[in-house]
Design a protein around this motif. Structure first.
Motif, PDB file in Angstrom:
ATOM      1  N   UNK A 125       1.019  -1.368   0.010  1.00 36.63           N
ATOM      2  CA  UNK A 125       0.024   0.030  -0.031  1.00 36.63           C
ATOM      3  C   UNK A 125       1.129   1.069   0.210  1.00 36.63           C
ATOM      4  N   UNK A 126       1.895   1.165   0.988  1.00 38.35           N
ATOM      5  CA  UNK A 126       2.799   2.439   0.729  1.00 38.35           C
ATOM      6  C   UNK A 126       3.292   2.451  -0.371  1.00 38.35           C
ATOM      7  N   UNK A 127       4.031   1.514  -0.668  1.00 42.15           N
ATOM      8  CA  UNK A 127       5.179   2.045  -2.317  1.00 42.15           C
ATOM      9  C   UNK A 127       4.251   2.244  -3.777  1.00 42.15           C
ATOM     10  N   UNK A 128       2.969   1.956  -3.229  1.00 38.92           N
ATOM     11  CA  UNK A 128       2.202   2.207  -3.870  1.00 38.92           C
ATOM     12  C   UNK A 128       1.606   3.979  -4.962  1.00 38.92           C
ATOM     13  N   UNK A 151      -4.771   3.802 -11.104  1.00 31.68           N
ATOM     14  CA  UNK A 151      -4.481   2.429 -11.240  1.00 31.68           C
ATOM     15  C   UNK A 151      -3.737   2.740 -10.031  1.00 31.68           C
ATOM     16  N   UNK A 152      -3.036   3.144  -9.383  1.00 35.73           N
ATOM     17  CA  UNK A 152      -2.399   3.442  -8.742  1.00 35.73           C
ATOM     18  C   UNK A 152      -2.935   3.545  -7.409  1.00 35.73           C
ATOM     19  N   UNK A 153      -3.705   4.243  -7.243  1.00 34.64           N
ATOM     20  CA  UNK A 153      -4.766   5.393  -5.996  1.00 34.64           C
ATOM     21  C   UNK A 153      -5.252   4.045  -5.852  1.00 34.64           C
ATOM     22  N   UNK A 154      -6.503   3.522  -6.480  1.00 33.83           N
ATOM     23  CA  UNK A 154      -7.046   2.435  -6.297  1.00 33.83           C
ATOM     24  C   UNK A 154      -6.706   1.678  -5.548  1.00 33.83           C
ATOM     25  N   UNK A 155      -4.990   1.222  -6.729  1.00 37.87           N
ATOM     26  CA  UNK A 155      -4.519  -0.287  -5.921  1.00 37.87           C
ATOM     27  C   UNK A 155      -3.753   0.515  -4.673  1.00 37.87           C
ATOM     28  N   UNK A 156      -4.001   1.715  -3.724  1.00 38.12           N
ATOM     29  CA  UNK A 156      -3.683   1.614  -2.500  1.00 38.12           C
ATOM     30  C   UNK A 156      -4.729   1.579  -1.457  1.00 38.12           C
TER      31      UNK A 156
END
Length: 188
Positions: A125-128, A151-156
């Motif tokens: 989560x933090x790396x995302x 995508x990165x926002x949702x993935x986190x």
């Protein structure tokens, strides 16, 4: 897509530059390379998470995410190219809804802790979030499609939810933050 690697030690980066998929060379400290590196690091952390026990549906989801992150890295490596499709963001939205449905509502902040699998999901989560910041910084300087950032926002968000799911896998629970300020307020 650009050239595929057939040789790993090329020595072409010894001067501090790297080749992009369109054969241009950029500084290894460029915003684009930072974004590519953060996405690669995220994908590697998900690989570590996949070493843990988890439900088959979560495992399948994470493997698909790894493929999509590879698409994202490829897109970042070729300016103007699109590999990550908006449907990938929708798939994360669906996964978020499915897994959130199984969880109790949060009443307190939780710590990035619990089982090893849940803790690794929090690292993801933090790396995302860092990868998202790198993509935003790159987008402030160069034209980018919206999908990588979304995508990165949702993935986190999904990794936060999956951490909670993984903590509950064998009857566990979230690890709640014990705020002194909140405890004092509740005592009054």
């Amino acid at each position: 897509m650009g050239n595929r690697l057939t040789q790993i030690a090329t020595r072409t980066g010894d001067a501090g530059t790297t080749g992009l998929g369109d054969n241009t060379r950029v500084s290894k400290n460029s915003l684009r390379v930072h974004a590519m590196g953060d996405v690669d690091e995220l994908n590697s952390h998900i690989g570590v998470l996949l070493c843990e026990d988890m439900a088959p549906d979560v495992r399948t989801l994470l493997v698909e995410i790894q493929h999509q992150l590879f698409n994202l890295g490829g897109e970042l490596s070729i300016p103007g190219y699109e590999l990550l499709k908006p449907e990938a963001v929708l798939a994360l939205d669906e996964a978020l809804a499915t897994h959130n449905e199984t969880l109790p509502r949060l009443q307190e902040f939780i710590l990035p802790a619990g089982t090893r699998a849940a803790s690794q999901a929090h690292v993801c989560r933090t790396v995302a979030r860092r990868a998202e910041r790198a993509v935003v910084a790159l987008g402030n300087e160069e034209a980018l499609k919206d999908t990588p950032r979304q995508y990165l926002n949702r993935l986190s968000d999904l990794m936060f939810v999956l951490a909670r799911v993984l903590n509950r896998m064998n009857g566990g629970d979230d690890v709640y933050w014990k705020s002194e300020r909140m405890a004092k307020g509740a005592a009054e």
